[in-house]
Design a protein around this motif. Sequence first.
Motif, PDB file in Angstrom:
ATOM      1  N   VAL A 224       0.833  -1.204   0.000  1.00 19.92           N
ATOM      2  CA  VAL A 224       0.000   0.000   0.000  1.00 19.92           C
ATOM      3  C   VAL A 224       0.867   1.253   0.000  1.00 19.92           C
ATOM      4  CG1 VAL A 224      -1.789  -1.203   1.319  1.00 19.92           C
ATOM      5  CG2 VAL A 224      -0.200   0.311   2.532  1.00 19.92           C
ATOM      6  N   GLY A 225       0.287   2.366  -0.424  1.00 21.32           N
ATOM      7  CA  GLY A 225       0.991   3.646  -0.338  1.00 21.32           C
ATOM      8  C   GLY A 225       0.287   4.760  -1.079  1.00 21.32           C
ATOM      9  N   GLY A 226       0.428   5.961  -0.544  1.00 13.56           N
ATOM     10  CA  GLY A 226      -0.015   7.162  -1.246  1.00 13.56           C
ATOM     11  C   GLY A 226       1.230   7.832  -1.772  1.00 13.56           C
ATOM     12  N   PHE A 227       1.518   7.636  -3.047  1.00 12.70           N
ATOM     13  CA  PHE A 227       2.810   8.102  -3.579  1.00 12.70           C
ATOM     14  C   PHE A 227       2.661   9.472  -4.226  1.00 12.70           C
ATOM     15  CE2 PHE A 227       0.590   5.486  -6.594  1.00 12.70           C
ATOM     16  CZ  PHE A 227       0.736   6.127  -7.804  1.00 12.70           C
ATOM     17  N   PRO A 228       3.760  10.230  -4.300  1.00 14.81           N
ATOM     18  CA  PRO A 228       3.676  11.595  -4.831  1.00 14.81           C
ATOM     19  C   PRO A 228       3.329  11.621  -6.320  1.00 14.81           C
ATOM     20  CG  PRO A 228       5.871  11.126  -3.928  1.00 14.81           C
ATOM     21  CD  PRO A 228       5.109   9.860  -3.895  1.00 14.81           C
ATOM     22  N   CYS A 229       2.652  12.681  -6.717  1.00 15.94           N
ATOM     23  CA  CYS A 229       2.323  12.875  -8.129  1.00 15.94           C
ATOM     24  C   CYS A 229       3.519  13.525  -8.802  1.00 15.94           C
ATOM     25  CB  CYS A 229       1.094  13.768  -8.247  1.00 15.94           C
ATOM     26  SG  CYS A 229       0.348  13.702  -9.870  1.00 15.94           S
ATOM     27  N   GLN A 230       4.116  12.844  -9.772  1.00 14.64           N
ATOM     28  CA  GLN A 230       5.329  13.324 -10.436  1.00 14.64           C
ATOM     29  C   GLN A 230       5.197  13.145 -11.947  1.00 14.64           C
ATOM     30  OE1 GLN A 230       7.484  10.455  -7.916  1.00 14.64           O
ATOM     31  NE2 GLN A 230       8.868  12.096  -7.353  1.00 14.64           N
ATOM     32  N   ASP A 231       6.285  13.370 -12.648  1.00 20.44           N
ATOM     33  CA  ASP A 231       6.313  13.074 -14.090  1.00 20.44           C
ATOM     34  C   ASP A 231       6.769  11.629 -14.235  1.00 20.44           C
ATOM     35  OD1 ASP A 231       6.835  12.715 -16.727  1.00 20.44           O
ATOM     36  OD2 ASP A 231       8.300  14.315 -16.926  1.00 20.44           O
ATOM     37  N   TYR A 232       5.858  10.755 -14.695  1.00 24.42           N
ATOM     38  CA  TYR A 232       6.145   9.318 -14.676  1.00 24.42           C
ATOM     39  C   TYR A 232       6.734   8.790 -15.971  1.00 24.42           C
ATOM     40  CZ  TYR A 232       3.131   9.755 -10.641  1.00 24.42           C
ATOM     41  OH  TYR A 232       2.589  10.148  -9.449  1.00 24.42           O
ATOM     42  N   SER A 233       7.146   9.678 -16.880  1.00 23.42           N
ATOM     43  CA  SER A 233       7.594   9.196 -18.187  1.00 23.42           C
ATOM     44  C   SER A 233       8.735   8.184 -18.053  1.00 23.42           C
ATOM     45  CB  SER A 233       8.031  10.368 -19.063  1.00 23.42           C
ATOM     46  OG  SER A 233       9.061  11.081 -18.423  1.00 23.42           O
ATOM     47  N   VAL A 234       8.795   7.302 -19.029  1.00 18.82           N
ATOM     48  CA  VAL A 234       9.743   6.191 -18.973  1.00 18.82           C
ATOM     49  C   VAL A 234      11.063   6.583 -19.612  1.00 18.82           C
ATOM     50  CG1 VAL A 234      10.153   3.866 -19.870  1.00 18.82           C
ATOM     51  CG2 VAL A 234       7.923   4.466 -18.956  1.00 18.82           C
TER      52      VAL A 234
END
Length: 414
Positions: free
Chosen positions: A81-91
């Motif tokens: 589980v986790g509430g993770f930060p909203c970031q730029d997820y590009s690969v």
Amino acid sequence: MEKNKIKVVELFAGVGGFRLGLEKAGNYEVVWSNQWEPSTKAQHASWVYEARFGKENHSNENIETVIEKNFEDIPDHDLLVGGFPCQDYSVATTLKNSKGVVGKKGILWWSIYNIINKKERKPKYLFFENVDRLLKSPASQRGRDFALMLESLNQLGYAVEWRVINAADYGMPQRRRRVFFLGYHKSTKAYQRIKNQSKEEWISKTGVIANAFPIQENLNTGFNQFKLDNDVTVISDEFNKGGKKSLFENTGIMIGGEVKTMKTYPKYDGKRIVLRDIVLNKKVEDEFYIDNGDEEKWNYLKGAKKEIRKSKSGHEYHYAEGGMVFPDALNKPSRTIITGEGGKSPSRFKHVIETKYGLRRLTPVELEKLNMFPENHTKLDGISDTKRAFFMGNALVVGVIENIGKELYKKVNL
């Protein structure tokens, strides 16, 4: 799975909102947790977490370092589980020899991915939380970030369902809208049930989230249906390029790369908690009351504006914004708590309430109650009221986790 406790690993734990909700649901045991604040030397959230839950099996180290150097510290578990930060997820790249996705360093979604990927015994279930704009970010490729997550989880063997939930729609004391998503590994009965039954039925009636948070029937707005590209670099570069709106609605499911998503509306006729029910009915410390000299500034910041402003470079522009209810309405759920809620300085976004003792800001205990935390959960020597408010601006509504936790446990034991 036998009817015993589900073993949980909690990432990005903050002050423990996920843990509180799951422990209230019953039948969950956190076997390892991690909280690390990269931008500060003092690890305030981790101190609170340790004070409430103990230091044992709690890690206060950069999760990427743990994965690289001490992966064996992360025990096998049933639920991640986790509430993770909203970031730029590009690969950044994918590995040619099919070991999976390599995301950019410092992007914490890829820490989640790497933990699952490296585990021989993969967690059976996943439960994550994020801001609802995740479903439509970035602006240049609406929905790309969420599509990347879904396909990376698909490659790890998971079906995923999601819903945007506003806690206040279900009687809770705060208008806080977040996306919650659950993953089911292909080794589970839940995955098989999703595979073999109507996807619409699962997300509208029989699934975990549908049982925890019912939706209105007869408002079937129709499915949006599409298949994700099985190359995440293609998704990263091409998904919904030029699209004006996201392909993802507020409710949906993905299995085998096939996405079905629809707009749904909450259904609830139970008790509703409003701000008045939360407010302490007594005189609080003087520092929370608005100084008479500051009232004009508060009125200006909360009020409607149409004015000409000047940028740093000297460019003049028209600025307009609507007025806010001031003071805050006591007969409704509160507005969303933000991280800048603490401190005396006047602000457009801080809550201000009218009491018989005068206008005042909300206290840390009231902010905790709006997130359904125990009173004084964040009270600790060395932790300021401003920091306690910051924690609650980052936290989630514990009741949402509790409801989903209860329904997930039922499905696990069917």
